[in-house]
Design a protein around this motif. Structure first.
Motif, PDB file in Angstrom:
ATOM      1  N   ASP A   4     -15.470  -7.865   2.273  1.00 31.05           N
ATOM      2  CA  ASP A   4     -16.612  -7.235   2.918  1.00 31.05           C
ATOM      3  C   ASP A   4     -16.415  -5.723   2.847  1.00 31.05           C
ATOM      4  O   ASP A   4     -15.342  -5.226   3.212  1.00 31.05           O
ATOM      5  CB  ASP A   4     -16.684  -7.720   4.375  1.00 31.05           C
ATOM      6  N   PRO A   5     -17.415  -4.969   2.373  1.00 34.22           N
ATOM      7  CA  PRO A   5     -17.247  -3.522   2.160  1.00 34.22           C
ATOM      8  C   PRO A   5     -16.793  -2.757   3.405  1.00 34.22           C
ATOM      9  O   PRO A   5     -15.941  -1.869   3.312  1.00 34.22           O
ATOM     10  CB  PRO A   5     -18.640  -3.057   1.726  1.00 34.22           C
ATOM     11  N   ALA A   6     -17.351  -3.136   4.558  1.00 32.85           N
ATOM     12  CA  ALA A   6     -17.005  -2.398   5.777  1.00 32.85           C
ATOM     13  C   ALA A   6     -15.543  -2.579   6.138  1.00 32.85           C
ATOM     14  O   ALA A   6     -14.822  -1.606   6.428  1.00 32.85           O
ATOM     15  CB  ALA A   6     -17.903  -2.845   6.928  1.00 32.85           C
ATOM     16  N   THR A   7     -15.069  -3.833   6.124  1.00 31.36           N
ATOM     17  CA  THR A   7     -13.658  -4.074   6.457  1.00 31.36           C
ATOM     18  C   THR A   7     -12.752  -3.495   5.383  1.00 31.36           C
ATOM     19  O   THR A   7     -11.647  -3.022   5.677  1.00 31.36           O
ATOM     20  CB  THR A   7     -13.341  -5.582   6.618  1.00 31.36           C
ATOM     21  N   ALA A   8     -13.223  -3.498   4.129  1.00 31.39           N
ATOM     22  CA  ALA A   8     -12.428  -2.911   3.057  1.00 31.39           C
ATOM     23  C   ALA A   8     -12.238  -1.414   3.289  1.00 31.39           C
ATOM     24  O   ALA A   8     -11.138  -0.882   3.147  1.00 31.39           O
ATOM     25  CB  ALA A   8     -13.099  -3.159   1.715  1.00 31.39           C
ATOM     26  N   LEU A   9     -13.313  -0.746   3.642  1.00 33.68           N
ATOM     27  CA  LEU A   9     -13.225   0.699   3.891  1.00 33.68           C
ATOM     28  C   LEU A   9     -12.301   1.003   5.061  1.00 33.68           C
ATOM     29  O   LEU A   9     -11.523   1.967   5.021  1.00 33.68           O
ATOM     30  CB  LEU A   9     -14.621   1.278   4.145  1.00 33.68           C
ATOM     31  N   SER A  10     -12.368   0.182   6.099  1.00 37.40           N
ATOM     32  CA  SER A  10     -11.505   0.474   7.243  1.00 37.40           C
ATOM     33  C   SER A  10     -10.052   0.162   6.908  1.00 37.40           C
ATOM     34  O   SER A  10      -9.134   0.809   7.431  1.00 37.40           O
ATOM     35  CB  SER A  10     -11.998  -0.270   8.490  1.00 37.40           C
ATOM     36  N   PHE A  11      -9.814  -0.786   5.993  1.00 39.06           N
ATOM     37  CA  PHE A  11      -8.462  -1.061   5.495  1.00 39.06           C
ATOM     38  C   PHE A  11      -7.896   0.206   4.853  1.00 39.06           C
ATOM     39  O   PHE A  11      -6.765   0.610   5.132  1.00 39.06           O
ATOM     40  CB  PHE A  11      -8.503  -2.203   4.484  1.00 39.06           C
ATOM     41  N   LEU A  12      -8.708   0.843   4.004  1.00 41.56           N
ATOM     42  CA  LEU A  12      -8.246   2.063   3.322  1.00 41.56           C
ATOM     43  C   LEU A  12      -8.004   3.188   4.309  1.00 41.56           C
ATOM     44  O   LEU A  12      -7.071   3.983   4.157  1.00 41.56           O
ATOM     45  CB  LEU A  12      -9.270   2.488   2.271  1.00 41.56           C
ATOM     46  N   LYS A  13      -8.843   3.254   5.331  1.00 44.01           N
ATOM     47  CA  LYS A  13      -8.674   4.283   6.362  1.00 44.01           C
ATOM     48  C   LYS A  13      -7.358   4.082   7.098  1.00 44.01           C
ATOM     49  O   LYS A  13      -6.626   5.027   7.388  1.00 44.01           O
ATOM     50  CB  LYS A  13      -9.828   4.177   7.368  1.00 44.01           C
ATOM     51  N   THR A  14      -7.054   2.806   7.411  1.00 39.89           N
ATOM     52  CA  THR A  14      -5.857   2.493   8.190  1.00 39.89           C
ATOM     53  C   THR A  14      -4.586   2.607   7.370  1.00 39.89           C
ATOM     54  O   THR A  14      -3.593   3.160   7.833  1.00 39.89           O
ATOM     55  CB  THR A  14      -5.946   1.061   8.741  1.00 39.89           C
ATOM     56  N   PHE A  15      -4.605   2.058   6.149  1.00 44.38           N
ATOM     57  CA  PHE A  15      -3.358   1.933   5.388  1.00 44.38           C
ATOM     58  C   PHE A  15      -3.241   2.917   4.242  1.00 44.38           C
ATOM     59  O   PHE A  15      -2.240   2.951   3.552  1.00 44.38           O
ATOM     60  CB  PHE A  15      -3.209   0.498   4.864  1.00 44.38           C
ATOM     61  N   GLY A  16      -4.275   3.738   4.041  1.00 47.95           N
ATOM     62  CA  GLY A  16      -4.194   4.738   2.994  1.00 47.95           C
ATOM     63  C   GLY A  16      -4.928   4.319   1.737  1.00 47.95           C
ATOM     64  O   GLY A  16      -5.160   3.139   1.489  1.00 47.95           O
ATOM     65  N   GLN A  32       0.817  -1.218   0.000  1.00 47.46           N
ATOM     66  CA  GLN A  32       0.000   0.000   0.000  1.00 47.46           C
ATOM     67  C   GLN A  32       0.845   1.260   0.000  1.00 47.46           C
ATOM     68  O   GLN A  32       0.534   2.218  -0.697  1.00 47.46           O
ATOM     69  CB  GLN A  32      -0.956   0.000   1.212  1.00 47.46           C
ATOM     70  N   GLY A  33       1.918   1.250   0.784  1.00 47.77           N
ATOM     71  CA  GLY A  33       2.795   2.423   0.856  1.00 47.77           C
ATOM     72  C   GLY A  33       3.341   2.787  -0.516  1.00 47.77           C
ATOM     73  O   GLY A  33       3.333   3.961  -0.910  1.00 47.77           O
ATOM     74  N   PHE A  34       3.803   1.777  -1.257  1.00 49.91           N
ATOM     75  CA  PHE A  34       4.371   2.036  -2.570  1.00 49.91           C
ATOM     76  C   PHE A  34       3.298   2.505  -3.546  1.00 49.91           C
ATOM     77  O   PHE A  34       3.532   3.387  -4.381  1.00 49.91           O
ATOM     78  CB  PHE A  34       5.083   0.800  -3.115  1.00 49.91           C
ATOM     79  N   LEU A  35       2.102   1.945  -3.450  1.00 50.71           N
ATOM     80  CA  LEU A  35       1.012   2.370  -4.331  1.00 50.71           C
ATOM     81  C   LEU A  35       0.648   3.821  -4.083  1.00 50.71           C
ATOM     82  O   LEU A  35       0.377   4.589  -5.016  1.00 50.71           O
ATOM     83  CB  LEU A  35      -0.229   1.478  -4.135  1.00 50.71           C
ATOM     84  N   ILE A  36       0.668   4.216  -2.812  1.00 53.15           N
ATOM     85  CA  ILE A  36       0.378   5.611  -2.470  1.00 53.15           C
ATOM     86  C   ILE A  36       1.446   6.519  -3.071  1.00 53.15           C
ATOM     87  O   ILE A  36       1.144   7.579  -3.629  1.00 53.15           O
ATOM     88  CB  ILE A  36       0.265   5.789  -0.943  1.00 53.15           C
ATOM     89  N   HIS A  37       2.692   6.073  -2.982  1.00 46.59           N
ATOM     90  CA  HIS A  37       3.788   6.844  -3.577  1.00 46.59           C
ATOM     91  C   HIS A  37       3.568   7.002  -5.084  1.00 46.59           C
ATOM     92  O   HIS A  37       3.700   8.111  -5.632  1.00 46.59           O
ATOM     93  CB  HIS A  37       5.115   6.139  -3.302  1.00 46.59           C
ATOM     94  N   LEU A  38       3.203   5.905  -5.757  1.00 43.88           N
ATOM     95  CA  LEU A  38       2.942   5.972  -7.204  1.00 43.88           C
ATOM     96  C   LEU A  38       1.814   6.951  -7.511  1.00 43.88           C
ATOM     97  O   LEU A  38       1.899   7.759  -8.439  1.00 43.88           O
ATOM     98  CB  LEU A  38       2.576   4.589  -7.741  1.00 43.88           C
TER      99      LEU A  38
END
Lengths: 173, 131
Positions: free
Chosen positions: A102-114, A81-87
């Protein structure tokens, strides 16, 4: 003299075949080539994650795009995720495909890791994944400005992969 | 009077629903042998030495679902194989198909055997001839 040389033929054949088999040992069967390389992205439409509307195959026009297959249950996805954010910060357009999640866990993944994505489509059943030839997560596809599948990398997206596999296929316009 | 009416309506409902249930039998129940035979030909790309029938990987479940859908839609076994090979490549088939690139794989061993036998026979004949 010629008869003597002919005796060497089976040996030569053996050496040639042994060479190819030896090379084969270093090929990983887990690295599947992209079966639809060069073909247009299969037509699909997925609901967006966290917002209204859809993500569909028509999106992949006009620029090079990455299509990143990811899920909250995928540990390696955290690492890349870090490298993708850099790109994304350098202007690379990355479309996310949330895979069998699961949409809820997916959204919280994005919140946590960018969130490096311009949009995220939800493939909850994995059926669009099958259209693309996805066999796991993470996978990253390179799509041309004409909407053609150029490359697929199965595994963590890193600087090395980007430089050696993706960048050389992205030509300046 | 009320109870009887309810009973009659419920029975009627059942009478209509039951045939619909039978009609909606899924394809793997109607053609189980064909379905299972097809699955054993297809490789699970995650656990690569297993076929789709025995694998419990999530991808295997998705692919099984796809095979069911394609069978339901009336596609032949060959069309189903083609569909999957188009998306995943030849590797998804356990039996490599006979085509220009696999010609050596299929016929190579037999050809080697024949060449070897011929060479051996010629050699033995020559040795006898010389003595």
């Amino acid at each position: 003299m010629i008869k003597r040389l002919l005796l060497l033929v089976p040996l030569m054949l053996f050496v040639i075949i042994a060479f190819f088999l030896w090379k084969g040992l270093s090929c990983s069967p887990h690295v599947l080539p992209l079966a639809q390389q060069g073909k247009t992205v299969p037509i699909f439409s997925l609901p967006r994650l966290g917002e209204a509307g859809s993500v569909d195959s028509k999106l992949f026009r006009g620029h090079y795009h990455l299509l990143n297959v990811w899920a909250s249950w995928c540990d390696v996805c955290v690492q890349e995720q870090g490298f993708l954010i850099h790109l994304a910060q350098t202007g690379v357009k990355i479309v996310g495909m949330n895979y069998k999640d699961d949409p809820a866990t997916a959204l919280s993944f994005l919140k946590t890791f960018g969130n490096p994505y311009i949009a995220v489509g939800q493939d909850q059943t994995g059926q669009v994944g099958i259209e693309l030839g996805v066999y796991g997560a993470p996978e990253t596809f390179l799509i041309s400005p004409e909407g053609r599948l150029l490359e697929r990398y199965a595994g963590e997206m890193t600087q090395v992969v980007w430089k050696t596999l993706f960048l050389p296929q992205m030509h300046e316009r | 009077m009320r109870m009887r009416e309810i009973f009659v309506y419920l029975s009627l409902l059942l009478v209509f629903i039951l045939p619909l249930q039978l009609h909606a039998a899924s394809v793997e129940q109607v053609q189980p042998a064909r379905y299972q035979a097809l699955l054993t030909e297809l490789r699970c790309l995650v656990c690569q030495n297993q076929d789709l029938l025995e694998s419990h990987a999530p991808l295997a479940d998705d692919l099984k679902e796809k095979v069911k859908q394609l069978m339901q839609a009336g596609h032949s076994d060959d069309e189903i194989r083609q569909y999957l090979v188009k998306r995943y490549g030849d590797f998804i088939l356990f039996k490599p198909r006979l085509q220009s690139t696999t010609w050596v794989l299929w016929f190579g061993p037999v050809i080697f055997l024949v060449v070897g036998c011929v060479a051996a026979i010629v050699w033995v004949r020559r040795s006898h001839g010389a003595s």
